[in-house]
Structure formats: C-alpha cells, structure tokens
Scaffold this active site. Structure first.
Site, PDB file in Angstrom:
ATOM      1  N   GLY A 117       0.863  -1.182   0.000  1.00 52.40           N
ATOM      2  CA  GLY A 117       0.000   0.000   0.000  1.00 52.40           C
ATOM      3  C   GLY A 117       0.891   1.221   0.000  1.00 52.40           C
ATOM      4  N   PHE A 118       0.525   2.196  -0.786  1.00 45.88           N
ATOM      5  CA  PHE A 118       1.302   3.432  -0.866  1.00 45.88           C
ATOM      6  C   PHE A 118       0.393   4.622  -0.602  1.00 45.88           C
ATOM      7  CE2 PHE A 118       2.773   0.121  -3.692  1.00 45.88           C
ATOM      8  CZ  PHE A 118       4.005  -0.138  -3.121  1.00 45.88           C
TER       9      PHE A 118
ATOM     10  N   ARG B 202      15.269   7.395  15.782  1.00 46.95           N
ATOM     11  CA  ARG B 202      15.681   6.048  16.182  1.00 46.95           C
ATOM     12  C   ARG B 202      15.132   5.003  15.213  1.00 46.95           C
ATOM     13  NH1 ARG B 202      13.623   4.024  21.902  1.00 46.95           N
ATOM     14  NH2 ARG B 202      14.335   1.867  21.965  1.00 46.95           N
TER      15      ARG B 202
ATOM     16  N   PRO C 293      16.220  -2.355  12.053  1.00 45.89           N
ATOM     17  CA  PRO C 293      17.145  -1.938  10.995  1.00 45.89           C
ATOM     18  C   PRO C 293      16.975  -2.681   9.660  1.00 45.89           C
ATOM     19  CG  PRO C 293      18.313  -2.328  13.053  1.00 45.89           C
ATOM     20  CD  PRO C 293      16.904  -2.765  13.273  1.00 45.89           C
TER      21      PRO C 293
ATOM     22  N   GLN D 115      12.561  -0.814   3.704  1.00 45.94           N
ATOM     23  CA  GLN D 115      11.640   0.296   3.474  1.00 45.94           C
ATOM     24  C   GLN D 115      12.301   1.374   2.598  1.00 45.94           C
ATOM     25  OE1 GLN D 115       8.608   1.334   3.436  1.00 45.94           O
ATOM     26  NE2 GLN D 115       8.046   1.966   5.476  1.00 45.94           N
TER      27      GLN D 115
ATOM     28  N   LYS E 186      11.199   9.265  14.082  1.00 44.83           N
ATOM     29  CA  LYS E 186      10.661  10.397  13.307  1.00 44.83           C
ATOM     30  C   LYS E 186       9.836   9.934  12.105  1.00 44.83           C
ATOM     31  CE  LYS E 186      14.358  13.200  12.686  1.00 44.83           C
ATOM     32  NZ  LYS E 186      14.971  14.535  12.412  1.00 44.83           N
ATOM     33  N   GLY E 187       9.705   8.630  11.934  1.00 47.02           N
ATOM     34  CA  GLY E 187       8.946   8.149  10.773  1.00 47.02           C
ATOM     35  C   GLY E 187       9.869   8.034   9.581  1.00 47.02           C
TER      36      GLY E 187
ATOM     37  N   GLU F  90       7.894   7.717   4.367  1.00 49.52           N
ATOM     38  CA  GLU F  90       7.768   8.764   3.330  1.00 49.52           C
ATOM     39  C   GLU F  90       9.120   9.350   2.974  1.00 49.52           C
ATOM     40  OE1 GLU F  90       4.508   8.691   2.569  1.00 49.52           O
ATOM     41  OE2 GLU F  90       4.300   7.531   4.412  1.00 49.52           O
TER      42      GLU F  90
END
Ligand code: MOS
Length: 731
Positions: free
Chosen positions: A232-233, A621, A625, A631, A694-695, A698
């Site tokens: 999913g994007f 963080r 990993p 990702q 921090k996400g 994206e």
C-alpha cells in the site's frame, strides 16, 4: 521505573510474519474463506461525464449464475451521513448508485452479483448502459482552478525584482497510480443489521466509520478486518466506492459478497497522486544565498471533493529564505478524487525545489551540496521554532563521502563511456514527523507470553515485527514470546497506517501499555511477601527474558510466570495510550535525507539507466534496521518509477485512462533497479515521541526523483522539467 535494557529494538530481525507470508498463511482481503460468498463485478462508466439514460439488464440477468444487477434504478437509498472521522476530503463524496450522474470515466454505475466470478464477469459485460455524454474536463491546464491557499512571509515579489540571480521555472509532474501487488478487494457479510467486511485498507477505523455513516449504522455494528495488506502506498487510506458497493451488494443479495477489483479497475476509483503544474521563481545573491522563492502550484482534484496534500511545507522550511510566497490551487476535473501517495505533497514539492536548486547551483557555478549548506536554516522559518533534530548537514557529508561525490564533474556531459553519458546528481528530502493519538491493548499471560492488539494495518513496512520489538523490550520478553495482532476494528483505535505516523503513534501506545503492565508486575512483586523482590525499589527492577530482577543483583528475582501463578492472576492487562501533540508545539519536527544518484544516458536513444543510488537518512531512532533498510530500498524504487517511468495517461477526449494496466503503466522492475545503498544516522528524537522515532516510510521516497533528474542533467546537459523523464523528452 528503571529503563529497560535494549535487546529486540535495534536488532536485525527478519519479519515475524515472514513465514506466514511465504507459505500463504497470511490471508489478504480476497482470500478469507467466507461461507456462501457470491461474487460481484462492477460495470464502470464508459463516458467521462454525463448521465445514464437507460440500463438494459435483461441479457445479464438471463445469464446462468447471475443473481442480481444493481444500479441507481433499483438500489436502496443509502443515508450517506456526514463523516468527519474519516479521510474524506471536503466536498460531496461519490454516492454509489444513488443517481444517474456520471462524474468520471470508470465510475462504478452498476454491479452484477453471481454465484461464480466468471458469471459475474460475463454478466457485467452484458449490461447495456446508454448515456448522454458531455465532454469531460480532465486536463489540468484547461480547467478553472479553485481559489488559492496562500502563504507569505516578507515580500517575494520585491526581492525577486532586486535579486542578483533570478530563475523562473515551470515543472510538470504526471499523475501516478498506486500499484500494490494486492488489488483492492472487499468481502462483505451482513448479520441482521450488523456488517462485517474483510477489506484491503490502510485504516480499518476509517473504513468502519465510513461504512457506518453510509449505511446509517452505529459504529459498533460495523467490523472491519484487514490483518494483512499486500502492499500500500496510500490508496488504502480512505474507504472507496467499491467497498460500499460490496456491502450494498451483500445486503441486496442477502448473502456474503466478494468484490475484487481488476488491475484495470485499480486505475478508476481508488485515488492517485495528482499531477501538478508547479511554477517556481527563485532569487538569490551571487554567493548563492536565497533571497526569495515564489511558488504557484496547480494540482488535480475531482469535481466533487477537494483533495489537498502537504505540498506547501517544504517551500516554507527546507531552506533559509526571507521572502516566500505560495499559492496552491486545486483544479476540479472530471476525474475521481486523488489520494495521498508515498511522500504525498512533499515528494512533488521536493522534485521542484531540488531541481531548481540544482539549476541555481549550475548557474552560479557552486557545488549543489555547498549551495544547500549555504541555505541551511538555523530554525524553522515558517513557525520560528527550533528543529527538534535536523541533521541534514551530516547527511550531506556522509552521503558525499560514501557516494564519491568528489568524482562528479560539475560540467554537464563531461563523462562518457562509449554511447553512455554518465552523470551524478543529489537532492535533499524532508517529511513531516506526524504523531497522532493511538491506543493498544497489552496482555501479559500467566504463561509468560504477551499479546499486543491494535487496529493498525501492516501494509508491508513490517509493523508486526517492529511493534513486537518495542513490546518485547518494554515487557522484558524475548521476541518469540510476544504476539502482535493487527488489522481489526475490534482492537483499540489507531490512526491511518500511512504518512509515516505508525511507529511514532502506535509504537508509543504499545510502549505505554507495556510500561504499564511491567509496572503492575513490579508493584505486585514488591508488595508480595513471598517474592524475592519483596520490598525492593521500583526503580531498581528490570525485566529480561520474562524474569524480573534487581538491576545490580540479577540473582534476586523471579519470573512473570511464578509471580502471576502465586498471586492467582490469569493475566495482567493495560490499555496503552499515546496522545498526539495538541496546541502549541515547542519544536519543528521533520525527518530528512540526502539522496544521491548516478545515471547513464544513451546519447543517441535518450534511454536513462540508473546505475547507483544512495540514501542517507535522519529519521530518528531505528527500531528495526533490516526492515528500515528494506523500506528505504522500496522508497528509492518508487522514486525511480516517478522519475523515469510512471505516468497515468488520460485521453482528454473522453477522460479514459489509456494505460490502465501493468503492461502500459510502467513501474520499475528488477532490471531498472541498480545498486542501492541506504544509511540511517544513528540517533533519537525524544522531543518527537517517547520512542524517539521520526517516521521513515515517506522520507525515504522524497528526494529520489530530483536526485535522478539532476543526474540526468549532469550527464546530458538537458534539463527536463517534467516527470517522468522519458527517452523521447531527451531526444
Ligand atoms: Mo502512504 S501516503 O503513507 O500510505
């Protein structure tokens, strides 16, 4: 309480659900075995705008296996209550089968329900629909824009007039469609007035609220189940018409109904990244200090909803600029409503700004990285807030070193290998650190295992795994003893699984719930006269491998199992909560990257091949990993698509999408993806959220397309101001 030792977080784990996925045990929406399900196939409008004048269903109904044909002629009236608890943009959402209007090509206008998929497909082909058609408006540049959303600081116009160097550039980006491997699909089942749907969605809570609103049901009467999402994007971030159609069909047919979109239908009514015309003026002094930026952005939206995204933010905070003006206009067209797609808004703005910075660097004869360093702001000039963390300079330094940036000749077209022109480019990327209120339920069982439940989806980034890691450390358990359950509206509510907000939001809720449970256990032990921990100090106790013990005296302790058994507890439980920021913020929160590309362009054919890519990320963080690396590779692959391949092509005569398939809509395949390296800066952002993340879903995509575009310029000396950069544009 004492901080817990870190064991699972930061470990290079493989996906905890990997075995389920490769053995077919992970069930996607269409794969759930719902007894007695009939099949539904929609009939889609073959005009781009107009009205339905007649529907002839006789042949379809006469076809063996066909049970019903539903259209606006016979569909029950649906309440379609307002729903503000969803991702519905402002406007009037598309109401399926409620009137004779056609608002875009491919709009579902009828549905055929049959005992088999084949009968439903053939039945759909037999439905004859007559229309009065009007010419649709589907070209961004030929329709009237809405009123702009504006932003100003200083006086950009005046500063542009007096700038040493002034650039006025127009960039265009193509419409992009999400092409997850799993198509959208819904199985709907009614039980009296209760509705259950198995759906491909990135937000079970959003789909639940929307179905409740559409059918006029109490929220508790709708259950949405979506344990696995096959990629999913962003297309799963809201509830689309086909999900309502499936539920409506099941109600009419009085049996469960399964509706799976074809690949072709995936281009019709479940959103896309809107195309833009983006006009940017830059002013700078001779030394490359920006004095002004003026942005004018026109983007597609539908005639019935106003879709907007975060395209204005980068222009306000990425570089230090005293004078900025922005005007963002949506242009209503006879298309379906767009939706967020990876790095939404930011990816588009970054393509434009980072291309323009490269143009400025070339014009001034300043190295592109040096130009960016000269314009690095000390604070967020739009909010006047300090950055929580902003380590873009380090991204540049590490990236330049690892990529071998010193080998780049700033003079375009100066490196050649046979027919291939070789070039290097770079770009900066940024994405908002979004944190939203979320909850998660944690249960520690008497046998020392734990279960974590949250409504969140896992569309592929590895949320099952990363939440397991967070829970394992906070509870002091080993990874195999923690089970995470996701994707069910019966679980505690979570925000949309998108916008890179899941780890910060859901992860912090999981952390909170686990901390509560650990505290309960510690409190229980301290108070228990029979516990070796009786009377110990709360702050001295840690839990490791399911055993509580005194930090500096590991021999003094006992297991959760022993503690719970002795105290007669079947389990300990807590509802973890993370409350997103409200009111005034003290910091500006963003994740950053520097992305580097090397391309080879065939001097005669214009063919662009990406040779190497490197991404360096300041994303806070990193919980997991191996999955973070995966990702980032995915984000870069998506960026290669946007830069060089992806383009939804519309025939403006009738609004038809002409490449609604994976043969004609090109996405990168393995042969298009070169050596990709990714580096995450080691660090945490504890102003952002308790986990310090921090996400990253994206930010790893933002900046990829301009890095490639800039490399193409360095290779060829040709500045193509539109995406995708195709061979014909380079000829
Ligand atoms: Mo994505 S736009 O975060 O689903």
């Amino acid at each position: 309480m004492s901080p817990q030792p870190r064991a699972a977080v930061g470990a290079r784990l493989s996906r905890v659900d990997g075995r389920h996925k490769v053995t077919g045990q992970a069930l996607y929406a269409a794969e759930h075995d719902v007894d007695g399900a009939a099949h539904a196939v929609t009939v889609d409008a073959s005009i781009g705008r107009g009205r339905i004048t007649a529907i002839d269903t006789r042949a379809a109904l006469a076809h063996p296996g066909v049970l019903h044909v539903i259209s606006h002629r016979n569909a029950p009236t649906l309440p379609y209550r307002d729903n503000t608890a969803s991702n519905n943009p402002p406007g009037h959402r598309l109401r399926v089968f409620q009137d004779d209007k056609v608002l875009f090509h491919g709009q579902p206008v009828a549905v055929v329900i049959a005992t088999t998929l084949e009968a439903a497909q053939h039945g759909a082909s037999l439905v004859k629909i007559s229309y009065t058609a009007e010419k649709p408006a589907t070209d961004l540049t030929e329709a009237e824009p809405d009123k702009p959303t504006n932003y100003t600081r200083g006086d950009a116009e005046a500063a542009l007039r007096t700038a040493d160097v002034r650039l006025g550039l127009i960039y265009r980006t193509a419409r992009n469609h999400h092409n997850p491997m799993e198509p959208h699909a819904t199985i709907a089942r009614w039980n009296g007035h209760r509705l259950t749907v198995w759906d491909k969605t990135q937000w079970v809570v959003g789909t639940q609220t929307e179905l409740a609103a559409v059918f006029g049901l109490p929220l508790a009467s709708v259950r949405v189940i979506s344990p696995f999402v096959g990629g999913g994007f962003g297309s799963g971030l809201r509830c689309w018409p086909h999900t309502v159609v499936a539920a409506l069909a099941a109600r009419v047919a009085k049996r469960p109904v399964k509706l799976v979109l074809s690949r072709r239908q995936m281009y019709f009514s479940n959103g896309f990244r809107p195309s833009y015309e983006y006009r940017l003026q830059l002013g700078s002094n001779r030394r490359g200090r920006l004095t002004a930026m003026a942005h004018e952005m026109d983007a597609e939206t539908s005639s019935y909803e106003t879709f907007t995204e975060g395209v204005m933010q980068p222009g306000q905070m990425l570089y230090s600029t005293p004078n900025v003006s922005q005007a963002y206009r949506t242009v209503p067209l006879d298309v379906n409503t767009p939706i967020w797609m990876r790095g939404p808004g930011f990816a588009t703005a970054s393509y434009v700004i980072e291309s323009a910075m490269d143009e400025l660097a070339d014009k001034l004869g300043i190295d592109p990285i040096e130009l960016r360093r000269r314009n690095e702001p000390d604070l967020d000039e739009s909010s006047k807030l300090p950055f929580s963390t902003r380590r873009l300079r380090e991204c540049y330094t590490i990236g330049a070193r690892e990529f071998g940036w010193h080998r780049r000749d700033p003079k375009p077209r100066s490196r050649r290998e046979g027919n291939w022109l070789i070039g290097m480019g770079m770009a900066a990327g940024v994405y908002d650190t979004v944190r939203v209120t979320a909850q998660a339920r944690i249960r520690l069982n008497a046998d020392g295992t734990a279960v974590v439940e949250a409504a969140s989806s896992d569309m592929g980034p590895g949320t099952y795994t990363s939440q397991t890691q967070v829970a394992a450390d906070a509870l002091g358990l080993t990874v195999p003893t923690v089970t995470v359950r996701l994707g069910d509206s019966l679980f505690p509510p979570t925000p949309p699984h998108g916008g890179s907000m899941t780890m910060a939001s859901v992860g912090s809720a999981v952390l909170d719930g686990c901390n509560q449970v650990r505290r309960q256990a510690i409190t229980l032990a301290i108070a228990d006269r029979e516990s070796p921990l009786h009377g110990a100090d709360t702050d001295d106790i840690v839990v490791q491998g399911g055993r509580l013990h005194v930090k500096n005296n590991p021999a003094r302790g006992e297991t959760y199992r022993a503690l719970l058994a002795r105290n007669g507890h079947a389990h300990l439980e807590a509802l973890g909560t993370f409350t997103g920021p409200d009111g005034k913020q003290r910091y500006s929160f963003y994740a950053y990257n520097a992305t580097f590309a090397e391309v080879a362009v065939d001097a005669e054919l214009g063919l662009v091949r990406v040779r190497r890519m490197l991404g360096v990320y300041d994303a806070g963080r990193i919980i997991s990993p191996k999955l973070a690396e995966s990702q980032a590779i995915g984000g870069i692959v998506g960026g290669i698509g946007t830069a060089l391949l992806e383009h939804t092509a519309t025939d403006h005569r009738d609004g038809r999408i002409v490449n609604a398939n994976l043969a004609d809509y090109l996405v990168p395949v393995n042969a298009d993806v070169p050596d990709v390296k990714v580096i995450y800066l080691d660090g945490e952002d504890h102003e952002a959220d308790p986990l310090g993340v921090k996400g990253l879903g994206e930010v790893v995509h933002v900046g990829v397309a301009p890095a490639i575009a800039n490399a193409v310029f360095n290779a060829t000396g040709r500045r193509i101001r539109q995406l995708p950069i195709t061979a014909d544009a380079l000829l």
